[in-house]
Write a protein that holds these residues in place. Sequence first.
Motif, mmCIF file in Angstrom:
data_model
loop_
_atom_site.group_PDB
_atom_site.id
_atom_site.type_symbol
_atom_site.label_atom_id
_atom_site.label_comp_id
_atom_site.label_asym_id
_atom_site.label_seq_id
_atom_site.Cartn_x
_atom_site.Cartn_y
_atom_site.Cartn_z
ATOM 1 N N TYR A 40 -11.931 19.745 18.443
ATOM 2 C CA TYR A 40 -10.901 18.789 18.057
ATOM 3 C C TYR A 40 -10.555 18.912 16.572
ATOM 4 C CZ TYR A 40 -8.292 14.666 16.952
ATOM 5 O OH TYR A 40 -7.311 13.829 16.488
ATOM 6 N N LEU A 41 -11.573 19.105 15.724
ATOM 7 C CA LEU A 41 -11.299 19.260 14.293
ATOM 8 C C LEU A 41 -10.427 20.491 14.037
ATOM 9 C CD1 LEU A 41 -14.677 18.360 12.573
ATOM 10 C CD2 LEU A 41 -12.583 17.010 12.646
ATOM 11 N N LEU A 42 -10.716 21.592 14.712
ATOM 12 C CA LEU A 42 -9.904 22.796 14.547
ATOM 13 C C LEU A 42 -8.489 22.574 15.063
ATOM 14 C CD1 LEU A 42 -12.503 25.528 15.531
ATOM 15 C CD2 LEU A 42 -11.689 24.925 13.234
ATOM 16 N N TRP A 43 -8.364 21.870 16.189
ATOM 17 C CA TRP A 43 -7.051 21.548 16.761
ATOM 18 C C TRP A 43 -6.258 20.673 15.785
ATOM 19 C CZ3 TRP A 43 -4.611 23.320 20.980
ATOM 20 C CH2 TRP A 43 -3.525 22.607 21.463
ATOM 21 N N ASP A 44 -6.948 19.721 15.160
ATOM 22 C CA ASP A 44 -6.306 18.823 14.203
ATOM 23 C C ASP A 44 -5.866 19.586 12.946
ATOM 24 O OD1 ASP A 44 -5.596 16.036 13.591
ATOM 25 O OD2 ASP A 44 -7.024 16.279 11.946
ATOM 26 N N LEU A 45 -6.691 20.493 12.477
ATOM 27 C CA LEU A 45 -6.330 21.286 11.312
ATOM 28 C C LEU A 45 -5.162 22.220 11.594
ATOM 29 C CD1 LEU A 45 -9.834 22.180 9.855
ATOM 30 C CD2 LEU A 45 -8.136 20.619 8.889
ATOM 31 N N ALA A 46 -4.982 22.590 12.842
ATOM 32 C CA ALA A 46 -3.868 23.456 13.228
ATOM 33 C C ALA A 46 -2.553 22.677 13.271
ATOM 34 C CB ALA A 46 -4.144 24.110 14.571
ATOM 35 N N LEU A 51 -4.508 11.863 17.279
ATOM 36 C CA LEU A 51 -4.638 10.561 16.634
ATOM 37 C C LEU A 51 -3.403 10.229 15.812
ATOM 38 C CD1 LEU A 51 -6.420 8.109 16.090
ATOM 39 C CD2 LEU A 51 -7.427 9.365 14.197
ATOM 40 N N ARG A 52 -2.875 11.184 15.072
ATOM 41 C CA ARG A 52 -1.680 10.959 14.262
ATOM 42 C C ARG A 52 -0.471 10.629 15.154
ATOM 43 N NH1 ARG A 52 -0.116 16.042 11.544
ATOM 44 N NH2 ARG A 52 -2.350 16.075 11.334
ATOM 45 N N ASN A 53 -0.359 11.312 16.275
ATOM 46 C CA ASN A 53 0.748 11.030 17.195
ATOM 47 C C ASN A 53 0.633 9.639 17.819
ATOM 48 O OD1 ASN A 53 1.814 13.529 16.679
ATOM 49 N ND2 ASN A 53 0.900 14.478 18.492
ATOM 50 N N VAL A 54 -0.565 9.233 18.176
ATOM 51 C CA VAL A 54 -0.760 7.908 18.753
ATOM 52 C C VAL A 54 -0.453 6.834 17.710
ATOM 53 C CG1 VAL A 54 -2.502 6.312 19.669
ATOM 54 C CG2 VAL A 54 -2.399 8.664 20.502
ATOM 55 N N LEU A 55 -0.928 7.017 16.495
ATOM 56 C CA LEU A 55 -0.663 6.030 15.447
ATOM 57 C C LEU A 55 0.831 5.995 15.102
ATOM 58 C CD1 LEU A 55 -3.691 6.604 13.066
ATOM 59 C CD2 LEU A 55 -3.321 4.717 14.646
ATOM 60 N N HIS A 56 1.508 7.116 15.208
ATOM 61 C CA HIS A 56 2.944 7.149 14.956
ATOM 62 C C HIS A 56 3.702 6.372 16.038
ATOM 63 C CE1 HIS A 56 6.772 8.590 13.487
ATOM 64 N NE2 HIS A 56 7.072 9.021 14.690
#
Length: 59
Positions: A40-46, A51-56
């Motif tokens: 997940y961390l690698l996916w997020d760095l890519a 999480l950012r999409n849900v918060l948006h």
Amino acid sequence: METNTQTEINGQNRNAWLFGFTPQAEIWNGRLAMIGFVAYLLWDLAGYSVLRNVLHLIG
């Protein structure tokens, strides 16, 4: 009788693929959770942050 705690838990190999509430199953659960967290961390760095999409969407 002395057992090697590095390779055996309750007389069985600690890397054995056992199901149920066994120490071996908990070890594998932790290993797979660590792999998932790093993935997940690698996916997020890519740039694909869930999480950012849900918060948006919420805000």
